[in-house]
Scaffold this motif. Structure first.
Motif, PDB file in Angstrom:
ATOM      1  N   LYS A  11      11.729  33.323 -49.356  1.00 42.32           N
ATOM      2  CA  LYS A  11      10.789  33.455 -48.591  1.00 42.32           C
ATOM      3  C   LYS A  11       9.992  34.405 -48.445  1.00 42.32           C
ATOM      4  O   LYS A  11      11.182  34.953 -49.282  1.00 42.32           O
ATOM      5  N   TYR A  12       8.650  34.671 -48.489  1.00 46.87           N
ATOM      6  CA  TYR A  12       8.127  36.141 -49.302  1.00 46.87           C
ATOM      7  C   TYR A  12       8.189  36.738 -47.984  1.00 46.87           C
ATOM      8  O   TYR A  12       7.993  36.693 -46.907  1.00 46.87           O
ATOM      9  N   ALA A  13       7.879  38.290 -48.749  1.00 48.11           N
ATOM     10  CA  ALA A  13       8.548  39.287 -47.676  1.00 48.11           C
ATOM     11  C   ALA A  13       7.007  39.574 -47.542  1.00 48.11           C
ATOM     12  O   ALA A  13       6.366  39.807 -45.470  1.00 48.11           O
ATOM     13  N   VAL A  14       5.913  39.760 -47.992  1.00 46.13           N
ATOM     14  CA  VAL A  14       4.106  39.405 -47.549  1.00 46.13           C
ATOM     15  C   VAL A  14       3.364  37.659 -47.487  1.00 46.13           C
ATOM     16  O   VAL A  14       4.045  37.431 -48.422  1.00 46.13           O
ATOM     17  N   LYS A  15       3.327  37.502 -45.957  1.00 53.77           N
ATOM     18  CA  LYS A  15       2.880  36.570 -46.070  1.00 53.77           C
ATOM     19  C   LYS A  15       0.983  36.377 -45.832  1.00 53.77           C
ATOM     20  O   LYS A  15       0.673  37.116 -45.019  1.00 53.77           O
TER      21      LYS A  15
END
Lengths: 228, 252, 666
Positions: A93-97
């Protein structure tokens, strides 16, 4: 694999099922709303009870209603399966969404499964409270215009005097609003109907539908709770 | 300007990765990649391993850049690739998070470098017009309406970078696949194979492990070439027609 | 060594047709048994690999990119020339041939260029059939525009992305052959050596860029479509990874490098903004159709502009020097690239450069905006439109024509080119030089072919705009697939080449040792810093103008820099992993040798022609002074060992169909 099963299990085929069942359920919402608005009439529930009687006794309507149950279940199962499969397409998953989109509502588009689950829970409670109680004859009967009908109106009035039920109905309708905000126009996009001339109209209609229908539905419990 | 960079470091596809933090002195006229060049020069001077990132043309057309900057594939500016993003759009002292494009179909090779060969396989499934060299008739023998040629062009401007997949919450490749199909299917030259093309390419796309499109439109919002989701609708409709109305079946 | 261009006899316009009709063929059943390696998947490589696959050969195609769709052909903006004469403006195959020969300052082969002009027509047809969305008129037919150095409209274009669209066309054809199993594609593989067996090219050694594995690939013939070497200048419009390694490795194995000093400096690029700059961005030549190039005539205005006290729009018309229009009234702003670049250099050398570094001139669209605006207002019936309204309408027209370029300019510089003139400066763009090839596109090593920018063949000393795409595709689609048969028809009895031969063994060992050498330097300076320093030397002494004194100095500097590189470079990471620094080290090491050869070549050519301008050889007005008596030859250099001097082989150029004239655009 047979071409037809292949079609239905392709990413586009699965979406087609979501789209068609979704649009059918939109139609159902209109019919259901039209019937339920009779609850607001000041006739002691006669019109509504007669309507409920017709809906449960006309063989044609009965057939359609079984279709509706089936489509609700199909829409829900397919939706859950799709959501799970789609999540699996990205394990890391992305750290920044961020949520930039060009669509109507980024929140709705991304949370369709969550909103759908809320609606499914609502349906369970809603059906258990009214449909099941009526089917299992837990309601009183009375006679209107010579027909013996179940007094569903009384049951409605009773439920809608309970604070948490009213609150839950309103929350569910807000969920439905968002679900429709994305779902309505998305169904047309899935069907391939994206046209320079017609799409703006579909989007406007979708917004209107998504706001108007749940609002009217939500008015009913609020009316019973605050006015009656 | 001084920047704090939180950069994803990953040795290889099999190993896990983690963020490392670096400080770099940049200037506002630099491109984002030039700022990373400065970081790498700094790391090399310290005899450390530089950050691997892919890049080539640095003028926004080759589609090689593959990083997510502060949550946006190719960074926060609309219609801009990473190489054309300039530091004047960031603030002094800002912390910038840099991650690779994330999708199971795009496994990480190293740090910010990912494997996008799935896109090549989608094209190989049918993203071409079957014409051998030398078989062509005169270029002007098929007039094509200007508007139509222009619309096909809009789809054809796709640079195959994969930002659509990176942006999509489902890691769906529908924007890429539909742009490629649309470009060819809209033109009279591509019409002959249109039904077969859409069947084969959609099948290949599904086989690659991308998620399904749920019309979120994040792809369109993040696409550095502003490719429209209208292409997705077109492919949906052509897919239905090819499956249900034509007698063709997928060859994949 | 006697260089034989193998130019067929006969009338110029008949040569190719006759030759094609009589050359040896390989029967389909034999093609299936013949392996061909194509290195590079840009326009030339991809089109060659696809076409050879269609013909039935077993093709292996290699690229160091992650996908064959990324090669730098993709960045070509303006267009592709073809002698279609769709505009009915007097174009013909001969005229395109003539323009190209003249544009190249009479330093290319007549026969090759004529063949190129003939093939140009087929390319457009082929590309249209592949689905390339060329610009069209309202009637649905193909549109054209004009380019520098010619007086007809023969350039076909796809907005500002013609290279991209043509490359995607070739890539799609290649993808089709991959799916049919005729081409085996090797992405992320870099060629690090050619293997020569019994005097013939029989394979290559590659490095798998993901795993670091060194691999052997054998074939009956090897085709190099590996592009140009403009990155020897560090700053150029080439992509960051464009390099000379494949061609240079061939040179080290005995192939000749021809005319290496012929470099094209493109006049309209965005000026350098600082030391960190990694590459330069081109603004399409098509902009010169509507933009006017100028500098302030008065030195005090220049100073005021550099200090930010004055804006270019505030300078009065009479205080501007539209130097191209002044010096070259016949062609004006559309003079060929070499002429426009040099003129910009002269203006800046005289102290009229307009940015802080003094290295920029203006490209102004104000006139075009007002002109288009007036015509647009007229067509809309707005006879009393205000100047502001006219300007707004004009901006819309200019946006429709060049919108993406203007947008790119604004992204990079942060300035709005609709409101203030663009600043431009020349930058290295293309290399006319390359591997020496004969009429068959075969190098002096039998079985080793070079196509596209990697060979030297068609552009002489200067390439005309929109001709690179034409040449790459002509070579790949319509020339090499025929001419390679001349060699392969003699190979039908040759069994599959064995990659266990001692020559493969030795080549693989050499590659491994060379890579290990880079890793073991363990010095202090980054590879990038050496590249940057080399680039500065090349630009200073072997760039837009060259002198014997400077070139001699440069040669020594390059030799010293090379020695320093092998003593103090630092390559991080490991051999057996994804390691971009190691890739870079191998490429820069090759540039450090090529750079010296370019200097040697520039020293040898005591004349000014095309992109090669020697300060000693110029007319009193500062125009290039060619020396046809002594230098009408191709310089083909042999240089396998840096410890000896390069050896020059000359191929005399014969002009039978055009008269050698001083190139004048006045």
């Amino acid at each position: 694999m047979n071409w037809f099963t292949r079609f239905l299990t392709s990413s586009i085929g699965k979406k087609l099922i979501m789209s068609l069942t979704g649009l059918f359920l939109c139609l159902f919402l209109i019919v259901h709303l039209a019937g339920n608005l009779q609850l607001l009439l000041d006739d002691g529930g006669n019109a509504f009870n007669l309507y409920a009687y017709t809906m449960t006794h006309n063989p044609l309507i009965k057939a359609v209603s079984y279709g509706t149950y089936f489509f609700i279940i199909l829409h829900a199962i397919q939706g859950i399966v799709l959501a799970l499969q789609n999540r699996k397409a990205r394990n890391s998953k992305y750290a920044v969404k961020v949520t930039r989109t060009t669509g109507t509502s980024s929140f709705a588009a991304r949370q369709m499964a969550l909103l759908g689950s809320l609606i499914l829970i609502f349906l369970g409670i809603h059906m258990g409270d009214f449909w099941w109680k009526m089917k299992s004859n837990q309601t009183n009967t009375l006679t209107i215009e010579g027909i013996e009908v179940q007094d569903l109106y009384e049951k409605v009035a009773a439920s809608f005097s309970v604070e948490w039920i009213v609150a839950f109905y309103v929350v569910a309708m807000i969920g439905l609003c968002f679900h429709l905000l994305h779902g309505f126009q998305s169904a047309f996009q899935t069907l391939g109907l994206n046209h320079k001339k017609y799409t703006p109209f579909i989007q406007l209609l979708g917004k209107g539908f998504a706001i108007l229908v749940p609002t009217l539905f939500a008015l009913i419990p609020l009316y019973f709770y605050f006015v009656k | 300007m001084k920047l704090n960079l939180k950069v994803w470091r990953q040795k290889g596809a099999e190993t896990g990765g983690k963020f490392e933090t670096y400080t770099v002195e940049a200037n506002e006229h630099m491109s984002f990649l030039e700022m990373l060049d400065v970081l790498n020069e700094q790391l090399i001077a310290e005899q450390k391993e530089p950050v691997s990132f892919e890049h080539d043309c640095r003028e926004g057309i080759c589609g090689t850049c593959s990083m997510v900057i502060n949550g946006h594939p190719h960074g926060p500016m609309k219609g801009t690739t990473t190489c054309q993003l300039h530091m004047r759009h960031f603030n002094d002292g800002e912390t910038i998070t840099i991650e690779p494009f994330r999708a199971n179909a795009f496994p990480v090779i190293k740090d910010l470098v990912v494997d996008r060969s799935a896109f090549d396989r989608i094209i190989q499934a049918g993203g071409y017009i079957s014409v051998n060299t030398g078989q062509a008739q005169d270029g002007n023998s098929i007039p094509i309406e200007k508007e139509l040629a222009s619309e096909a062009f809009d789809a054809a401007t796709c640079i195959g970078c994969g930002a659509c997949v990176a942006a999509c919450p489902n890691a769906s490749a529908m924007l890429f696949t539909s742009a490629k199909i649309s470009h060819l299917n809209m033109l009279p030259q591509g019409e002959v194979e249109a039904a077969q093309r859409v069947l084969n390419m959609v099948d290949q796309m599904d086989a690659e492990g991308f998620g399904a499109c749920s019309n979120v439109t994040a792809c369109e919002a993040e696409c550095p070439k502003d490719i429209s989701v209208k292409n997705i609708a077109r492919v949906n409709r052509e897919y239905f027609a090819a499956t249900l109305a034509s007698e063709r079946v997928s060859k994949k | 060594m006697k260089l034989d261009g193998k130019i067929p006899a006969g009338d110029l316009s008949e040569k190719w047709t006759k030759y094609r009709g009589t050359m040896n063929l390989v029967a389909p059943n034999n093609k299936r048994r013949i392996d061909v390696i194509v290195v590079g998947s840009g326009l030339a490589g991809a089109s060659a690999a696809a076409t050879l696959g269609e013909l039935g050969y077993n093709v292996k195609c290699f690229t160091f990119h992650d996908s064959p769709r990324r090669a730098h052909s993709i960045a070509a903006q303006g267009g592709i020339n073809a002698a279609k004469n769709y505009q009915n403006d007097g174009d013909s195959v001969f005229r395109l041939f003539y323009d190209t020969i003249k544009g190249g300052d009479y330093r290319s082969r007549e026969a090759n260029v004529h063949r190129l002009a003939e093939a140009s027509r087929n390319i457009i047809d082929q590309a249209v059939a592949q689905g390339v969305p060329f610009a069209r008129e309202y009637g649905g037919l193909l549109a054209n525009r004009s380019f520098g150095g010619v007086q007809v409209s023969r350039t076909f274009y796809a907005r500002g992305q013609t290279g991209q669209q043509l490359l995607i066309g070739a890539y799609q054809s290649l993808s089709r052959q991959i799916s049919l199993g005729n081409v085996e594609m090797y992405n992320r593989h870099e060629m690090l050596d050619v293997v020569v067996v019994d005097g013939k090219a029989r394979g290559i050694i590659t490095r798998n860029l993901v795993t670091g594995e060194i691999e052997r690939h054998a074939a009956h013939a090897v085709v190099l479509g590996t592009g140009g070497y403009g990155n020897v200048f560090y700053l150029s419009t080439n992509a960051m990874n464009s390099n000379v390694t494949a061609a240079w490795r061939a040179t080290k194995r005995g192939a000749l490098m021809a005319n290496p000093c012929f470099t094209q400096i493109h006049p309209t690029c965005i000026p350098v903004s600082g030391e960190y700059q990694s590459k330069l961005t081109l603004m399409s030549e098509s902009l010169r159709n509507d933009g006017r190039v100028w500098v302030p005539a008065k030195k005090e205005d220049v100073l005021a502009i550099r200090e930010g006290r004055l804006k270019p729009t505030e300078i009065a018309e009479e205080d501007r020097d539209y130097y191209l229009e002044r010096r070259y009234p016949a062609f004006g702003n559309l003079v060929p690239r070499d002429v426009a670049s040099r003129a910009a250099k002269v203006a800046c050398d005289e102290g009229h450069g307009v940015n802080a570094t003094g290295l920029a001139v203006y490209l102004d669209f104000d006139d075009a905006i007002m002109r288009y605006g007036k015509s647009e207002a007229h067509s809309k019936g707005l006879y009393n439109a205000s100047a502001a309204d006219i300007r707004a309408l004009g901006e819309q027209v200019v946006e429709a024509k060049y919108g993406n370029l203007f947008e790119m300019y604004e992204k990079i510089t942060g300035e709005n080119p609709y409101k203030t003139p663009m600043m431009i400066f020349p930058a290295v763009h293309y290399t006319m030089g390359g591997l020496w090839v004969d009429y068959n596109l075969e190098t002096n090593i039998p079985g080793l072919f070079a196509v596209g920018e990697a060979n030297f063949s068609d552009h002489g000393a200067n390439r005309l705009g929109a001709s690179a795409l034409m040449q790459g595709l002509a070579d790949g689609y319509f020339v090499l697939p025929y001419t390679i048969g001349q060699f392969l028809s003699g190979e039908i009895r040759t069994p599959k080449i064995d990659d266990q031969l001692p020559e493969f063994e030795a080549a693989e060992k050499a590659v491994k040792e060379r890579l290990a050498q880079f890793m073991n330097i363990k010095g202090k300076q980054s590879v990038e810093s050496f590249h940057r320093r080399l680039g500065k030397i090349m630009w200073e002494y072997c760039g837009m103008s060259r002198s014997a004194e400077g070139l001699n100095k440069a040669r020594k500097m390059i030799q010293d820099l090379r020695a320093e590189f092998y003593a103090d470079a630092f390559v991080p990471g490991d051999l057996n992993e994804y390691n971009p620094e190691l890739e870079k080290a191998a490429r820069v090491a090759d540039f450090l040798e090529l750079g010296e050869l370019m200097v040697v070549d520039a020293l040898d050519r005591n004349e000014s022609c095309g992109g090669h301008f020697r300060e000693e050889y110029q007319t009193p007005e500062g125009e290039a002074l060619r020396n046809d008596k002594d230098y009408t030859y191709v310089s083909a250099w042999e240089w396998t060992d840096t410890s000896t001097d390069p050896v020059l082989h000359k191929e005399e150029l014969k002009f039978e169909n055009v008269e050698l004239k001083t190139r004048s655009y006045k």
